[in-house]
Enzyme design. Structure first.
Site, PDB file in Angstrom:
ATOM      1  N   SER A 107       0.897  -1.253  -0.005  1.00 21.13           N
ATOM      2  CA  SER A 107       0.007  -0.119  -0.057  1.00 21.13           C
ATOM      3  C   SER A 107       0.849   1.191  -0.144  1.00 21.13           C
ATOM      4  CB  SER A 107      -0.996  -0.007   1.165  1.00 21.13           C
ATOM      5  OG  SER A 107      -1.464   1.308   1.607  1.00 21.13           O
ATOM      6  N   TYR A 136      -1.218  -0.644  10.266  1.00 19.64           N
ATOM      7  CA  TYR A 136      -1.418  -1.078   8.989  1.00 19.64           C
ATOM      8  C   TYR A 136      -0.034  -0.506   8.085  1.00 19.64           C
ATOM      9  CZ  TYR A 136      -3.483  -1.988   4.289  1.00 19.64           C
ATOM     10  OH  TYR A 136      -3.760  -2.289   2.975  1.00 19.64           O
TER      11      TYR A 136
END
Length: 250
Positions: A148, A161
């Protein structure tokens, strides 16, 4: 463009985690459409069965593996089962992941942090460990690890995350360095904002119609499975259709 997309994957064996929905679901269909036999891994049996129905309807084949990625010994056994049945693996896509909670890092509950790291990081390492020898038996092994953009930005409230995806990218780069003298090619992917349930959880006020679908993103990621692709240790920015080196300031 990293490939012209004209390749086939007939006779290839591809493992995809998180295959019951989103990008993993669409990528599994793409792999099967190009001739690969897909080992589809996910917790949700219903989603796997729907995937199997779609793959079969299109003339493809799949093996369904209902598996909770927090069951680390089961991941180890999966590698053994693949070796026993097929003797090798051609493509591995570590797609499964969870968001956790978007909150100040000091407010994240320990059990939430531990589960996120178990699924997003530890299970990926176990998957690497169990598939590495199988992928190196392929004449064109390909490993793709989903990352990501937040792995490269210390964005407020995204700490766990983001840290998990940064860890995945470092594992991918290290694995690629260690595999330079083999035919295995390993790359990470930043898929960009995609119309998925995870994105809706992270950005509840966003209009999903403004985002590309999982199928559109999967059609780009599949290019990293090209048997002729001779690139490893890179980050693929799917939005820009561009391979980035880690020393590339862009």
């Amino acid at each position: 463009m990293i490939s012209d997309g004209s390749f086939r994957l007939d006779g290839k064996l591809a493992l995809v985690t998180g295959a019951s929905r989103g990008i993993g679901y669409s990528l599994s269909k793409e792999l099967a459409a190009r001739g690969a036999h897909v080992i589809a891994v996910a917790r949700t049996v219903g989603g796997l069965e729907e995937l199997d129905d779609e793959i079969k309807a299109a003339g493809g084949t799949a093996t369904l593996v209902p598996l909770d990625l927090t069951d680390m010994p089961a991941i180890d056994r999966l590698g053994g089962s693949i070796h026993e049945r097929w003797g090798k693996l051609d493509i591995m896509v570590a797609n499964a992941g969870i968001l956790g909670t978007i909150s100040p890092i000091g407010h994240v509950e320990a059990k939430v942090f531990d589960r996120l790291m178990a699924i997003n990081v530890t299970s990926v390492w176990r998957l690497i460990r169990t598939t590495d020898p199988l992928l190196k038996l392929s004449d064109a092994g390909r490993a793709i690890l989903l990352s990501s953009s937040v792995a490269h930005a210390a964005r407020a409230y995204w700490g766990p995350y983001a840290a998990s995806k940064a860890a995945v990218e470092v594992m991918a780069r290290t694995w690629a360095e260690e595999s330079q003298q083999t035919r295995l090619r390993i790359n990470s992917v930043d898929p960009g904002a995609t119309r998925t349930a995870m994105r809706a959880q992270a950005m509840p006020g966003e209009d999903p119609e403004t985002l590309p679908t999982p199928a559109e993103v999967a059609a780009k990621i599949i290019l990293l499975c090209d048997p002729a692709l001779d690139v490893t240790g890179k980050l693929y920015d799917a939005r820009a259709d561009k391979l980035l080196s880690y020393n590339d300031p862009s």
